[in-house]
Design an enzyme around this catalytic site. Structure first.
Site, PDB file in Angstrom:
ATOM      1  N   LYS A  92      -6.507 -12.461  -2.089  1.00 45.66           N
ATOM      2  CA  LYS A  92      -5.354 -12.549  -2.293  1.00 45.66           C
ATOM      3  C   LYS A  92      -4.642 -11.636  -0.967  1.00 45.66           C
ATOM      4  O   LYS A  92      -4.631 -10.388  -1.273  1.00 45.66           O
ATOM      5  CB  LYS A  92      -4.711 -12.122  -3.486  1.00 45.66           C
ATOM      6  CG  LYS A  92      -3.449 -12.407  -4.268  1.00 45.66           C
ATOM      7  CD  LYS A  92      -2.461 -12.155  -3.504  1.00 45.66           C
ATOM      8  CE  LYS A  92      -1.895 -10.619  -3.651  1.00 45.66           C
ATOM      9  NZ  LYS A  92      -0.483 -10.415  -2.759  1.00 45.66           N
ATOM     10  N   GLY A  99      -5.166  -0.484  -1.135  1.00 41.16           N
ATOM     11  CA  GLY A  99      -3.543  -0.290  -0.855  1.00 41.16           C
ATOM     12  C   GLY A  99      -3.037   0.960  -1.595  1.00 41.16           C
ATOM     13  O   GLY A  99      -3.727   1.971  -1.332  1.00 41.16           O
ATOM     14  N   SER A 100      -2.034   0.899  -2.541  1.00 40.69           N
ATOM     15  CA  SER A 100      -1.508   2.313  -2.835  1.00 40.69           C
ATOM     16  C   SER A 100      -2.090   2.588  -4.226  1.00 40.69           C
ATOM     17  O   SER A 100      -3.055   1.845  -4.925  1.00 40.69           O
ATOM     18  CB  SER A 100       0.082   2.098  -3.522  1.00 40.69           C
ATOM     19  OG  SER A 100       0.149   1.106  -4.606  1.00 40.69           O
ATOM     20  N   GLY A 152      -3.639   0.725  -7.288  1.00 40.52           N
ATOM     21  CA  GLY A 152      -5.084   0.812  -7.494  1.00 40.52           C
ATOM     22  C   GLY A 152      -5.341   1.018  -8.872  1.00 40.52           C
ATOM     23  O   GLY A 152      -6.322   0.709  -9.619  1.00 40.52           O
ATOM     24  N   GLU A 200      -9.931   1.662  -2.352  1.00 45.21           N
ATOM     25  CA  GLU A 200      -9.507   2.373  -0.970  1.00 45.21           C
ATOM     26  C   GLU A 200      -8.063   2.646  -0.996  1.00 45.21           C
ATOM     27  O   GLU A 200      -7.068   1.691  -0.590  1.00 45.21           O
ATOM     28  CB  GLU A 200     -10.267   1.868   0.354  1.00 45.21           C
ATOM     29  CG  GLU A 200     -10.248   2.620   1.288  1.00 45.21           C
ATOM     30  CD  GLU A 200      -8.951   2.521   2.122  1.00 45.21           C
ATOM     31  OE1 GLU A 200      -8.047   3.391   1.943  1.00 45.21           O
ATOM     32  OE2 GLU A 200      -8.897   1.848   3.102  1.00 45.21           O
ATOM     33  N   CYS A 217      -4.466   3.790   6.509  1.00 52.31           N
ATOM     34  CA  CYS A 217      -5.080   4.560   5.246  1.00 52.31           C
ATOM     35  C   CYS A 217      -5.731   5.853   5.923  1.00 52.31           C
ATOM     36  O   CYS A 217      -5.404   6.829   5.330  1.00 52.31           O
ATOM     37  CB  CYS A 217      -6.049   3.592   4.592  1.00 52.31           C
ATOM     38  SG  CYS A 217      -7.259   2.513   5.543  1.00 52.31           S
ATOM     39  N   GLU A 265       1.292  10.947   0.765  1.00 48.55           N
ATOM     40  CA  GLU A 265       1.216   9.916   1.936  1.00 48.55           C
ATOM     41  C   GLU A 265       2.588   9.380   2.411  1.00 48.55           C
ATOM     42  O   GLU A 265       3.222   8.845   1.441  1.00 48.55           O
ATOM     43  CB  GLU A 265       0.130   8.778   1.489  1.00 48.55           C
ATOM     44  CG  GLU A 265      -0.034   7.734   2.595  1.00 48.55           C
ATOM     45  CD  GLU A 265      -1.093   6.792   2.095  1.00 48.55           C
ATOM     46  OE1 GLU A 265      -0.860   6.178   1.306  1.00 48.55           O
ATOM     47  OE2 GLU A 265      -2.298   6.758   2.823  1.00 48.55           O
TER      48      GLU A 265
HETATM   49  P1  NAI Z   1       0.907  -2.173  -2.871  1.00 47.80           P
HETATM   50  O1  NAI Z   1      -0.508  -1.192  -3.337  1.00 47.80           O
HETATM   51  O2  NAI Z   1       1.534  -2.305  -3.902  1.00 47.80           O
HETATM   52  O3  NAI Z   1       0.037  -3.440  -2.208  1.00 47.80           O
HETATM   53  C1  NAI Z   1      -1.201  -3.747  -1.568  1.00 47.80           C
HETATM   54  C2  NAI Z   1      -1.675  -5.063  -2.284  1.00 47.80           C
HETATM   55  O4  NAI Z   1      -1.761  -5.210  -3.498  1.00 47.80           O
HETATM   56  C3  NAI Z   1      -0.674  -6.504  -1.903  1.00 47.80           C
HETATM   57  O5  NAI Z   1      -1.788  -7.395  -1.483  1.00 47.80           O
HETATM   58  C4  NAI Z   1       0.095  -6.494  -2.954  1.00 47.80           C
HETATM   59  O6  NAI Z   1       0.285  -7.914  -3.202  1.00 47.80           O
HETATM   60  C5  NAI Z   1      -1.020  -6.447  -4.042  1.00 47.80           C
HETATM   61  N1  NAI Z   1      -0.453  -6.042  -5.323  1.00 47.80           N
HETATM   62  C6  NAI Z   1       0.823  -5.336  -5.755  1.00 47.80           C
HETATM   63  N2  NAI Z   1       1.301  -4.917  -6.787  1.00 47.80           N
HETATM   64  C7  NAI Z   1      -0.012  -5.667  -7.664  1.00 47.80           C
HETATM   65  C8  NAI Z   1      -0.295  -5.666  -9.077  1.00 47.80           C
HETATM   66  N3  NAI Z   1       0.296  -5.277  -9.945  1.00 47.80           N
HETATM   67  N4  NAI Z   1      -1.771  -6.426  -9.517  1.00 47.80           N
HETATM   68  C9  NAI Z   1      -2.444  -6.737  -8.242  1.00 47.80           C
HETATM   69  N5  NAI Z   1      -2.165  -6.632  -6.909  1.00 47.80           N
HETATM   70  C10 NAI Z   1      -1.059  -6.224  -6.482  1.00 47.80           C
HETATM   71  O7  NAI Z   1       1.244  -1.437  -1.636  1.00 47.80           O
HETATM   72  P2  NAI Z   1       2.847  -1.572  -1.201  1.00 47.80           P
HETATM   73  O8  NAI Z   1       3.844  -1.462  -2.225  1.00 47.80           O
HETATM   74  O9  NAI Z   1       2.840  -2.521  -0.203  1.00 47.80           O
HETATM   75  O10 NAI Z   1       3.133  -0.137  -0.201  1.00 47.80           O
HETATM   76  C11 NAI Z   1       3.472   1.186  -0.921  1.00 47.80           C
HETATM   77  C12 NAI Z   1       2.524   2.206  -0.352  1.00 47.80           C
HETATM   78  O11 NAI Z   1       1.374   2.116  -0.788  1.00 47.80           O
HETATM   79  C13 NAI Z   1       2.584   2.430   0.956  1.00 47.80           C
HETATM   80  O12 NAI Z   1       3.765   3.347   1.498  1.00 47.80           O
HETATM   81  C14 NAI Z   1       1.243   3.444   1.211  1.00 47.80           C
HETATM   82  O13 NAI Z   1       1.656   4.612   0.955  1.00 47.80           O
HETATM   83  C15 NAI Z   1       0.336   2.674   0.337  1.00 47.80           C
HETATM   84  N6  NAI Z   1      -0.537   1.779   0.891  1.00 47.80           N
HETATM   85  C16 NAI Z   1      -1.784   2.229   1.423  1.00 47.80           C
HETATM   86  C17 NAI Z   1      -2.540   1.213   1.941  1.00 47.80           C
HETATM   87  C18 NAI Z   1      -3.827   1.677   2.545  1.00 47.80           C
HETATM   88  O14 NAI Z   1      -4.337   1.327   3.603  1.00 47.80           O
HETATM   89  N7  NAI Z   1      -4.749   2.483   1.756  1.00 47.80           N
HETATM   90  C19 NAI Z   1      -2.312   0.082   2.216  1.00 47.80           C
HETATM   91  C20 NAI Z   1      -0.770  -0.569   1.956  1.00 47.80           C
HETATM   92  C21 NAI Z   1      -0.182   0.402   1.109  1.00 47.80           C
END
Ligand code: NAI
Ligand code: MG
Length: 480
Positions: A178, A231-232, A236, A253, A287, A382
């Site tokens: 996904k 992701g966030s 996570g 991660e 990240c 972050e």
């Molecule tokens: P997010 O963690 O919400 O999104 C990452 C992934 O998770 C996307 O595929 C999203 O569709 C999915 N997702 C979102 N909500 C979910 C849920 N309830 N259940 C399952 N999957 C879900 O991150 P977002 O909102 O795009 O970015 C926000 C902050 O997260 C950024 O400002 C950054 O600080 C952090 N982030 C860190 C990353 C890393 O590489 N460690 C990558 C992206 C974001």
């Protein structure tokens, strides 16, 4: 229509090797100028159910029955095909994610490398025999989990697909991927490339859609035996809670606040490009971004002056113009970053880069803050934008205290010529990776990667990932 070269119909999922049109769609826009690019399918529980079933069928069928050597051969073919399409993939990523072309190309290259690496590794993970009681032979078998779920973010789609799907497939798992709603196009292109290269139907299924819908359905699905997520921290936590209900392992991660420690005996000419690039690469949406630069007081003014000079020369613009920094992924991410910049209003700004375009994209000026107290939000949280903070320190003890003083622990860099200090700090830093006199050089396909603390747990990349994406069975036979 960016996916045209791959013959992928618009707004489709890939389930059991077939492109299935979504009932609802999501508009895809170019973060560099706001232009509409295409639409993607907005999947939910129904499509995730179908994808998990397809993966189970592949696991029990053609894919599951392949020998490790054959699986490796398929992954190698996929890797070669990715490398054949490197420029097209880079262009798609630049349009979809806003990543400057050279950086997008590096991601496509890494995706190809992951497939080659895991293709080569597929038949090189062995069990062992264990000396045991008289009359027994004991051995272990490394087996796939079964169906693995992969929820990936928008910042490095190709690299994160490479490291997680590549390792999972190498061990014989069947995957449901996904991708993030803001960055699905290279995931779809990769799936098309993989199918054409001979990956059996159902071994990789891609369901696009929102995190709260398709993502949540995948994370909670009882037919999934392992989840990997990047992701966030907030999301996570939800993924881990959902996995706990099904009692399955997760790899998380979750980013970081990674420091580089610059001592007064460091080779500053070598260090400078690493210090800055680790903060502004992919507009800081990385990240492993190094958002904290800790500098010994005796060279603080010099490092600050040289970084200031470099920041003033940074140019920000559309991905396709391939400047130093592109736009952020979305208006939402821009708001997150500008809110942080406002919270830094009490800090001295050493320098900012220039927005060198009139286009209506999600641009922010790269910003370097000076003399930042280690407990300030900009030194603790972050930002995920092109923002770095300079923090002075007096000695090794203080440097270590500051470096270890956040909730995160993903990557750290040490700049010093003192061998004893290198070894002491490499041991004492709370971090999943430590770089000595470099930072992230070479991309690190081969290097185990992952965090401690709020940066997550589990390891991806390198051979280590293959243990995470498999399970161990112990066989104890009595033969008298
Ligand atoms: P997010 O963690 O919400 O999104 C990452 C992934 O998770 C996307 O595929 C999203 O569709 C999915 N997702 C979102 N909500 C979910 C849920 N309830 N259940 C399952 N999957 C879900 O991150 P977002 O909102 O795009 O970015 C926000 C902050 O997260 C950024 O400002 C950054 O600080 C952090 N982030 C860190 C990353 C890393 O590489 N460690 C990558 C992206 C974001
Ligand atoms: Mg996009």
């Amino acid at each position: 229509m960016p996916l045209k070269p791959f013959d992928i119909p618009e707004a489709c999922h890939l389930i059991e090797g077939a492109w299935i049109r979504g009932e609802a769609t999501i508009q895809v826009t170019n973060p560099s100028d706001g232009a509409s690019l295409t639409t993607i399918a907005r999947g939910g529980k129904g499509q995730i159910d179908a994808a998990v079933i397809a993966a189970q069928v592949a696991r029990d069928g053609a894919w599951g029955k392949m020998t490790a050597a054959e699986r490796g051969r398929v992954l190698n073919r996929i890797g070669h095909a990715v490398l054949d399409h490197i420029d097209t993939l880079a262009q798609i990523e630049a349009l979809d994610v806003g990543k400057p072309l050279k950086q997008a190309r590096a991601d496509a290259l890494a995706l190809g490398r992951y497939m080659e690496f895991y293709g080569g590794a597929a038949d090189k993970i062995h069990g062992e025999t264990i000396p045991y009681l008289d009359g027994y032979t004991v051995y272990t078998l490394r087996e796939p989990h079964g169906v693995t779920g992969h929820i990936i973010p928008w910042n490095y789609p190709m690299q994160i697909i490479g490291r997680s799907v590549g390792a999972a497939l190498a061990m014989g798992n069947a995957c449901v991927l996904k991708p993030a709603e803001d960055a699905c196009l290279t995931a779809l292109a990769f799936a098309a490339i993989a199918m054409k290269a001979g990956l059996p139907a159902g071994a990789l299924n891609v369901v696009t859609g929102l995190g709260s819908e398709a993502g949540a359905a995948l994370a909670a699905h009882p037919g999934v035996q392992h989840m990997s997520f990047t992701g966030s921290v907030r999301t996570g936590e939800m993924i881990q809670a959902a996995a706990a209900k099904n009692v399955i392992p997760v790899t998380l991660e979750l980013g970081g606040k990674s420091p580089q420690l610059v001592f007064d005996d460091a080779d500053l000419d070598r260090a400078l490009p690493f210090l800055i690039n680790a903060g502004i690469q992919n507009a800081g949406q990385t990240c492993s971004a190094s958002s904290r630069i800790l500098v010994q007081r005796s060279v603080y003014d010099e490092v600050s002056a040289r970084m200031t000079d470099a920041y003033r020369k940074l140019r920000v613009g559309p991905a396709i113009s391939d400047l130093d920094v592109g736009p952020l992924i979305s208006a939402r991410q821009k708001k997150i970053v500008t809110d942080f910049l406002e919270r830094g209003a009490d800090l001295p700004i050493a320098a900012q880069g220039k927005i060198a375009t009139d286009a209506k994209g999600h641009y922010v000026q790269p910003t370097l803050f000076a003399d930042v107290p280690p407990d300030h939000t900009l030194a603790q949280d972050e930002v995920f934008g092109p923002v770095q903070v300079l923090i002075p320190f007096d000695d090794e003890t203080e440097a270590l205290h500051i470096a270890n003083g956040t909730d995160y622990g993903l990557v750290a860099g040490i700049w010093t010529g003192d061998g004893g200090r290198q070894m002491r700090l490499a041991k004492a830093l709370k971090s999943g990776q430590v770089f000595i006199n470099n930072y992230g050089a070479g991309g690190g396909v081969e290097l185990p990667f992952g965090g401690i603390g709020k940066s997550g747990h589990g390891r991806e990349k390198g051979f280590e990932a293959l243990y995470g994406f498999s399970t161990l069975k112990t066989v104890a036979a009595w033969h008298g």
